[in-house]
Write a protein that holds these residues in place. Structure first.
Motif: not given
Length: 328
Positions: A41-64
């Motif tokens: 997304s964005g002008r640079g077409k950079k890969i972005t994590f969803s808000p849910v994924k960001q929160l999951a990673i911050a809490n050391d939860l496995p993400v599928y």
């Protein structure tokens, strides 16, 4: 003794992330998180994590992050988690029956409307744009239909005459989170009560499209105001003025219509009747008008009219006409 549920959470945007946060602060055990695949997304077409994924990673939860659940491997991965229940909030991926049946208590959904009204993709925006005086959140047992499952809990919220969709979203988040925790508690205590939806009362909240953000000034002021506020902050209503596209973030029905600087009864819809620090008054149908209070000029940022009117008063001069872009 209450059962401590093992919960799988599925969601993608910020609304979902805030519900996940409430779960993480509760007594329930979140064992895994599902969210949509990473997007560019964005002008640079950079890969972005969803808000849910960001929160999951911050809490050391496995993400599928499956594209869908059509493969046996994805279903098997969910089965291996041995979840008691799956909480789904704005996930954005259709769940097949095999997934709905996998957790012991099935899947429940936090839906931002008072079902059966406003099933579908944009319940917050459609409720506001349609002039509903009240909306809310429904916790629903998911089935194979589109938001057709049995209702487990409801929380109610009044809609004021100045609210935007962003305001309504903010009001609904804690209501939904509290209703979700209460519903899971009922599951833990084996006290869940389900109510079937009346399909005869159902209506569909269709997805928002950018083309419908083009303001039709020939409607009455209350409809124009609701339309503008319902599309704020996405995709944001717009109109053409002096050959340029102006984005309109907020407007209310004008209450000082007898104080406009030109005769309202003679003005065509879209005509600027007055412009000062209180806002830009624009003629609508049936001798009504709206007061625009927040705008965005081309290349600029969203601003209150009170912060921009002195420097751009010539641009919003009395008698200038806003037009739908297709008419410009």
């Amino acid at each position: 003794m209450p059962e401590k549920l093992n919960v799988v959470f599925a969601g993608t945007p910020d609304f979902a992330a805030q519900n996940l946060q409430a779960l993480l602060e509760s007594e329930f055990n979140v064992i895994a998180v599902y969210t949509q695949p990473d997007r560019r997304s964005g002008r640079g077409k950079k890969i972005t994590f969803s808000p849910v994924k960001q929160l999951a990673i911050a809490n050391d939860l496995p993400v599928y992050q499956p594209e869908n659940f059509k493969s046996a491997e994805d279903v098997a991965a969910l089965e291996s988690l041995n979840a008691d229940i799956m909480v789904v909030v704005a996930y954005g991926i259709l769940l097949p029956q095999t997934v709905l049946d996998t957790p012991r208590h099935g899947c429940i959904n936090v839906h931002a409307s008072l079902l059966p009204k406003w099933r579908g993709a944009a319940p917050i925006e459609r409720a506001l744009m349609s002039g509903d005086k009240q909306t809310g959140v429904t916790i629903m047992q998911m089935d194979k239909g589109l938001d057709t499952g049995d209702m487990l809990a409801k929380a109610y919220c009044d809609i004021s005459d100045t609210m935007t969709s962003a305001d309504l979203y903010t009001a609904l988040v804690p209501l939904g989170s509290n209703a979700l925790i209460a519903t899971l508690t009922d599951f833990s205590n084996a006290k869940i009560v389900a109510e079937k939806q009346d399909d005869n009362l159902a209506c569909y909240a269709k997805k928002l499209f950018k083309k419908e953000a083009d303001i039709n000034w020939s409607l009455p002021a209350d409809e124009v105001s609701r339309h503008i506020r319902g599309l704020s902050p996405r995709p944001v209503a717009f109109s053409s003025l002096n050959g340029q596209i102006i984005r309109v973030w907020h407007a209310v029905v004008a209450t000082n219509q007898d104080h406009s600087e030109i005769a309202h009864s003679c003005a065509v819809s879209g005509t600027i009747l007055a412009a000062d620090k209180s806002g830009i008054q624009v003629a609508c149908a049936n001798n009504t008008s709206v007061l625009i209070t927040q705008v965005q000029l081309p290349g600029g940022k969203q601003l209150k009219v009170s912060d921009i009117i002195n420097s751009r008063k010539d641009f919003f001069s009395i008698g200038t006409i806003f037009k739908q872009t297709e008419e410009s």
